[in-house]
Design a protein around this motif. Structure first.
Motif, PDB file in Angstrom:
ATOM      1  N   GLN A 188       0.855  -1.187   0.000  1.00  0.00           N
ATOM      2  CA  GLN A 188       0.000   0.000   0.000  1.00  0.00           C
ATOM      3  C   GLN A 188       0.888   1.233   0.000  1.00  0.00           C
ATOM      4  O   GLN A 188       1.599   1.506   0.958  1.00  0.00           O
ATOM      5  N   THR A 277     -15.371   1.606   2.456  1.00  0.00           N
ATOM      6  CA  THR A 277     -14.076   1.433   3.103  1.00  0.00           C
ATOM      7  C   THR A 277     -13.017   2.115   2.248  1.00  0.00           C
ATOM      8  O   THR A 277     -13.000   1.943   1.027  1.00  0.00           O
ATOM      9  N   TYR A 279      -9.989   1.386   1.905  1.00  0.00           N
ATOM     10  CA  TYR A 279      -9.066   0.422   1.309  1.00  0.00           C
ATOM     11  C   TYR A 279      -9.458   0.054  -0.122  1.00  0.00           C
ATOM     12  O   TYR A 279      -8.660  -0.510  -0.862  1.00  0.00           O
ATOM     13  N   ASN A 280     -10.690   0.365  -0.511  1.00  0.00           N
ATOM     14  CA  ASN A 280     -11.110   0.124  -1.886  1.00  0.00           C
ATOM     15  C   ASN A 280     -10.560   1.155  -2.860  1.00  0.00           C
ATOM     16  O   ASN A 280     -10.725   1.006  -4.073  1.00  0.00           O
ATOM     17  N   LYS A 284      -2.400   1.031  -4.214  1.00  0.00           N
ATOM     18  CA  LYS A 284      -1.760  -0.199  -3.750  1.00  0.00           C
ATOM     19  C   LYS A 284      -1.631  -1.183  -4.902  1.00  0.00           C
ATOM     20  O   LYS A 284      -2.251  -1.040  -5.965  1.00  0.00           O
ATOM     21  N   GLU A 410     -14.474  -4.549   4.805  1.00  0.00           N
ATOM     22  CA  GLU A 410     -13.160  -4.382   5.412  1.00  0.00           C
ATOM     23  C   GLU A 410     -12.058  -5.113   4.652  1.00  0.00           C
ATOM     24  O   GLU A 410     -10.874  -4.892   4.906  1.00  0.00           O
ATOM     25  N   GLY A 412     -11.968  -5.012   1.185  1.00  0.00           N
ATOM     26  CA  GLY A 412     -11.803  -4.350  -0.108  1.00  0.00           C
ATOM     27  C   GLY A 412     -12.655  -4.979  -1.197  1.00  0.00           C
ATOM     28  O   GLY A 412     -13.261  -6.039  -1.028  1.00  0.00           O
TER      29      GLY A 412
END
Length: 572
Positions: A188, A277, A279-280, A284, A410, A412
């Motif tokens: 990431q 979220t 993280y999507n 990364k 959570e 992704g």
């Protein structure tokens, strides 16, 4: 992958199985315009390092700044007849204010499967403070590294750097060695909390394995370059209890493919309302094993959804117990459905039985770790075990039922183009009856029939079925939750400013689920604590145990107006 080399037949592996391109866009090598090595040296912190260079990525809200975050993955031969990956990381961070001190707590997750476990080594961590113009270092002690169990397959190593204050610099480095080469670490580049001045990831892959890579994010690489080379790997082949065939060591020479990516001055991710979220969306790269090469043959590894589905259906820890000849639960199912004739009512009874009588021990595991018979006997299991059991029991009642694999928010987004198996952490059950399709989750004790938790609405999911396997989408923007609140207030002109009234609220289903999880007493306790000068009487919540319905909240209240204001404002 024991004995996958064909034993002594291999002397030199020259086939080139390179890192596969991203499925969405082809990575192109670019000329390096900056260093492609660690820009900071561990332990060498000077007074000048405490003054950050000007950067467009740093804004006034930054409570810490990542000066450098550098990772490297390479491979070594192991004692199990194959290869292991070695992941190294070095991170340096400048703490700006008290909020940034949270960056000094480091969590490292490790994977395990039975007796095999990833190994954490070479942990170094220090904080540096300026005291009277001199740099003072505080080192982490090994005894301050703690371990906790997340679930059956994951553990967490955690430590907090000592002596961290405002304006301090912290840094840490560690090495992870893993036999689980099927899923090498993602990288990431962008932090959710802090801006980053330099983030770099390097990977060197032997031709024995190949990976598909998935790129996410919008910021460009300042370095993206590739090179090829050769390496030797010392591999030990274990004998299986045969004294006539002792363990053997051999050297494998293989082509290697090296790639370096780097970004600089990456701003912290701006978390906005209604994002499922972050993280999507952060920058990364992640990887999944696509091929292996044993010196003679190349084997594809779940590189299409069709292939992944076929493999899952024949796995003993997933699809094999779903086969039509599995009638282990026929007797129990007959007792549960009783005299019901319609498929919908049968399905409801079976779903309610599993939901109300089984306890989920792990919401992040899709595989069967024991047997479904054992799960039924013990009345507990992980989410995969419970919902696969539900599918088997429905099939025993001659109701079509298939498992659906998805990734919760959570974990992704799940790619619709390529199966990234590590993202698929959750199993639900698909049941088509007449002209309707129901998606069931019996692992959550307070979900109604045909209802899913909010974190399941995360885009693409995959139906795992012998005949009509395919994609289904649980889009976050398809979730609609309505809420109606009414407040009736009576002003008693003769009561010296005494007002009374009634409150009634009908929240939507998802909010109702949260209220059920909290419980009636806790819900009203929090309400009373946050209410000033208002007395609440006769509080109640209807339909708390009727999980197919939203709840209804009711209470009366009274309020003493101690002012001479002609207008009083209420916020219901």
């Amino acid at each position: 992958m024991k004995n996958s080399f064909g034993l002594v037949k291999i002397k030199n592996v020259k086939a080139k199985l390179i890192l596969l391109s991203c499925l969405f866009s082809i990575f192109k090598s670019s000329t390096a315009v900056a260093q492609d090595k660690d820009p900071v040296t561990y332990g060498k912190v000077s007074v000048a390092d405490f003054k950050l260079p000007p950067s467009k990525a740093i804004d006034s809200n930054a409570s810490a700044v990542i000066i450098a975050d550098v990772g490297n993955t390479s491979f070594v031969g192991n004692k199990n007849g194959w290869v292991s990956y070695v992941f190294k990381r070095h991170t340096r961070i400048k703490i700006i204010d008290k909020k940034g001190i949270d960056a000094a707590t480091i969590k490292i997750r490790l994977y395990k499967d039975g007796d095999a476990q990833e190994k954490l080594d070479d942990v170094q961590a220090s904080s540096y403070n300026l005291v009277n113009g001199a740099v003072v270092q505080s080192k982490l002690e090994k005894k301050d590294i703690f371990e906790s169990k997340i679930d059956k397959r994951r553990i967490e190593k955690k430590f907090t750097l000592p002596g961290v204050k405002e304006d301090a610099i912290i840094e840490y480095s560690y090495t992870i060695t893993s036999d689980f080469y099927f899923n090498i670490p993602e990288w990431q580049f962008q932090s959710i909390e802090y801006p980053c001045l330099w983030s770099q990831y390097e990977i060197t892959i032997p031709s024995l394995v190949g990976y598909v890579s998935l790129r996410q994010g919008i910021h460009p690489f300042i370095i993206d370059k590739t090179s090829e080379g050769q390496a030797s790997y010392r591999i030990k082949d274990k004998a299986e209890g045969n004294l006539a065939n002792p363990d053997r060591d051999f050297i494998v020479n293989a082509s290697t493919y090296k790639r370096v990516w780097a970004m600089k001055e990456i701003p912290a991710f701006n978390v906005e309302n209604y994002i499922s979220t972050p993280y999507n969306y952060v920058d990364k790269i992640e990887f999944q094993l696509a091929k292996t090469y044993n010196g003679e043959t190349t084997r594809d590894v779940k590189n299409t959804w069709q292939k992944a589905t076929e493999e899952l259906l024949h796995q003993a820890d997933f699809g094999e117990p779903l086969q039509p000849d599995n009638s282990d639960f026929a007797e129990q199912v007959n007792k549960i459905v009783g005299n019901e004739v319609g498929d919908l009512e049968k399905a409801r009874k079976i779903y309610y039985y599993v939901r109300d009588n089984f306890t989920c021990t792990d919401f992040y595991s899709k595989y069967i770790t024991t047997t479904l018979t054992d799960v039924f006997k013990k009345k507990q299991g992980n989410v995969g075990e419970i919902n696969l059991l539900l599918a088997v029991m429905l099939r025993n009642a001659r109701i079509h039922a298939d498992p659906v694999l998805l990734s919760t928010t959570e974990f992704g987004f799940n790619s619709p183009y390529y199966p990234i198996m590590d993202r698929l952490n959750y199993v639900i059950c698909r049941v088509p009856i007449s002209s309707s399709v129901y998606y069931l989750d019996a692992a959550k004790s307070m979900l109604g029939f045909g209802k899913l938790a909010a974190n399941c609405y995360n885009g693409h999911a995959r139906i795992i079925c012998e005949k009509d396997s395919g994609s289904v989408y649980f889009r976050p923007d398809s979730v609609k939750d309505s809420k109606l609140t009414s407040v009736f207030i009576i002003n008693d002109e003769k009561g010296n400013g005494e007002m009374s009234g009634a409150y009634q609220s009908s929240p939507g289903y998802f909010e109702s689920t949260l209220i059920r999880e909290k419980g009636e007493k806790e819900y009203f306790r929090n309400m009373i604590q946050n209410t000033v000068d208002i007395k609440i009487d006769s509080p109640s919540i209807d339909s708390l145990k009727q999980y197919d319905l939203p709840v209804k909240i009711r209470f009366g209240f009274s309020y003493k107006n101690n002012t001479d204001q002609d207008i009083i404002y209420f916020s219901p």
